[in-house]
Design a protein around this motif. Sequence first.
Motif, short mmCIF file in Angstrom:
data_model
loop_
_atom_site.label_atom_id
_atom_site.label_comp_id
_atom_site.label_asym_id
_atom_site.label_seq_id
_atom_site.Cartn_x
_atom_site.Cartn_y
_atom_site.Cartn_z
N GLN A 1 -0.59 -3.84 -3.84
CA GLN A 1 0.63 -3.25 -3.29
C GLN A 1 1.87 -3.89 -3.91
O GLN A 1 2.86 -3.21 -4.21
N GLN A 2 1.80 -5.20 -4.12
CA GLN A 2 2.92 -5.91 -4.74
C GLN A 2 3.12 -5.45 -6.18
O GLN A 2 4.25 -5.27 -6.65
N ARG B 1 7.55 3.00 -9.04
CA ARG B 1 8.30 4.23 -8.76
C ARG B 1 9.73 4.12 -9.28
O ARG B 1 10.28 5.08 -9.82
N PHE C 1 -2.22 2.93 0.47
CA PHE C 1 -2.11 1.59 1.04
C PHE C 1 -2.02 1.65 2.56
O PHE C 1 -2.60 0.83 3.27
N GLY C 2 -1.28 2.62 3.05
CA GLY C 2 -1.11 2.75 4.49
C GLY C 2 -2.39 3.12 5.23
O GLY C 2 -2.48 2.91 6.45
N SER D 1 1.41 4.73 -2.08
CA SER D 1 1.90 4.12 -0.84
C SER D 1 1.14 4.67 0.37
O SER D 1 0.84 3.93 1.31
N ASP E 1 4.77 9.23 -4.66
CA ASP E 1 4.47 8.08 -3.79
C ASP E 1 3.10 8.17 -3.12
O ASP E 1 2.91 7.69 -2.00
N TYR F 1 2.34 -2.56 -7.40
CA TYR F 1 2.76 -1.16 -7.44
C TYR F 1 4.22 -0.99 -7.05
O TYR F 1 4.87 0.00 -7.42
N LYS F 2 4.77 -1.98 -6.36
CA LYS F 2 6.07 -1.85 -5.71
C LYS F 2 7.18 -1.31 -6.62
O LYS F 2 7.98 -0.46 -6.22
#
Length: 708
Positions: free
Chosen positions: A473-474, A480, A459-460, A456, A453, A476-477
């Motif tokens: 981000q969408q 995983r 992105f944060g 993620s 991850d 990549y969602k």
Amino acid sequence: MAQEAEMQKQDVSDGADEQDGAGEKKDSRAQTPGLGGEEPVASGGGGRSVEIGNFRVFSDLRLPEYDMGNCKAYAADNLRREEGGAFALVTDPTVPTRQDLIRFLTGVHIGGQIDLLDHEIAHWPLLDRKTMVLFYEKPAGGRVLVPGEKQKKIDEHDFAKVVIEPLMHVLQAVADKGLTHRNIRADNLFFGDPMAEKVVVGDCCAAPAGFNQPLVYETISRMTADPAGRGLGSVLDDLYALGMTIAALGIGHTPLEKLREQDIIDVKLSKGSFQAVVMNEKLPLALIEPVRGLLCDDSDERWGFSELHAWIDGRRAKPVQSNTERRAARSQNISGKDYYTARSLAQGIAKNWVNSLAPLRDGTVEIWLRRGLADNDRAKHMSEAIRQLQWAGADKRAAEDILIAKSIIILDPSGAIRFKGFSAMVDGLGSMLSYDVQHGRGPQRFADVVVRDIPSFWFGRQGGYSPEVQKLQQAYKNLRYYIQQQSAGYGYERCLYAIVRNQHCLSPMIEKDYVVDITQLLPALEKAAADLPDDSWPVDRHIAAFIATRLEDDVEAQLLALQNPSDEVEYSRAIISMLALVQWRHGPDNLQNLSHWVARLMEPAVKVFHSKARRERVEHEIPKLAKRGNLVELYNLINDEQERRKDQTEFITAVEEYSEAESEVFDLESSGPARLELAEKVGQQAAAFASTMIALLTVSALFLMHIW
């Protein structure tokens, strides 16, 4: 065209090697057979040719001046028009093309960009397989900057008209469509006219974004990524490349070309891009201002189109702020090397993965951020990452790797995701996966990054709101979840086709047919069906994932059935259903070979019927329907709901009748002794009754005789 190509020099080199250090040559990307330096150059009048679409391509007449990395250029005749020269650029099938740009540029004239006349997926004899072939209009002038040759001088006062304005027009046109060029550089420029009054930029579609760019043309954020993982970027990345292009044309060669790649990274990180260029080179005075503005490493301060227009019009453009990153008062040492900036330290950690763990884990880097850079925000996030390491479970090594990867992102939040040997921008993860899979590295590096991850966390760490980041981000969602599933239709294959929309299907059955679109899938399988073993299935992991991402219909139910290959009935029905659905949506109507292939594999699916007569009827119908080449009819034959309900009803009735008959037989077989005892009692009763009646009759007769 053949006469023109006949005049080529026979000693033209096929390869386009990159410079590595001072005079050392290397090829950092794998060579593809038929695309590498072994291929013969022109040696005559062009006897070998192949017709592709509206063009005749001469496979023995090379035009190396139009090559693009591993993609080779060949002489071509436009069969639909006599005027104007053309050339064919045969792409490397082991790297994905940029389908979005191909669709946009084909048949459209944009000033400053060579015209993309057409494109075709075609069989290329030298590769013995299909690949994408791009057909470009030949520029009227030669290449602007030829390595090792004397440059045709462009007067510094004509730069705006000859170079900057045409390239700005291209970048604006591409940006208006939400796309990026990512192939702006000096040695990809040609003069659009014999008088050298305008330049045009060459191909930008044949390889992933930034793949063929020399490292010096990439921004500080993207230069740390591997070539295949540099990502689409934004117009700001194109403007940076424009600034480096202006500098290259101003000094007559590619800036920093004598340095090794790591040295280029180090000097750009320590000095800043503009200072790295001018510290050993002398730029023409008139070009200093636009080069400084475009090479600003702070993307918020970098010149855009408005500043360039202002400079061209003679108005003062926005002044550029300090172009170097904040330096610490004291260095942070990793593996014997001192680092003074956060970005350079991030790169140092990435290049010394194992040795960097100790200073991260013991808090040395955190203290350096607080005291050396006075950056409490980064120090706080570093402290949190270290604390999470203490909560790690049994897999301590994995937790340590995550700490290193997160630390790199904390130090360089806009840079590439770096995990051990893997290095890619978030928008380049897909093309990096594609490159690894097709060049022998496999998907494990990508899987490690996604499962842990790491994206993620990236992105944060992005500040503010960005539509581009939200879009990424969408996308990549779901990756995983896909990578953690082991069944067909998921895994790295699903990730690959989900995020690389122009990736051709890599199933060994059809890989050489270069299937990019779902409409090409069944014709390729139809061709493959003639040669593949009868007992093999026409859907493997790659094809299942390709269908799941390219078909507009939901096939999750079929993918669920594929999770259990031991259930032959549901497994075979799921495969037939997927293929039938593709044919129903996209054709073609007649698939003789594939239908016979599927028919041979339908035996388990026929078992769904209980009635022997019905099974025999279905088995009799299968060969007839297979001759029609229609998978939909074959699927409907075994999936006719009315017939299945009737078969089920009859089966239930038959089961009930059988159960009743069996019960009667059981009763008959199990109650014998009781029946014998009952018969004996009844017999005794009947005998006693009969004896009594006979006695009464006898007494009555004797009585009557006595009276008479």
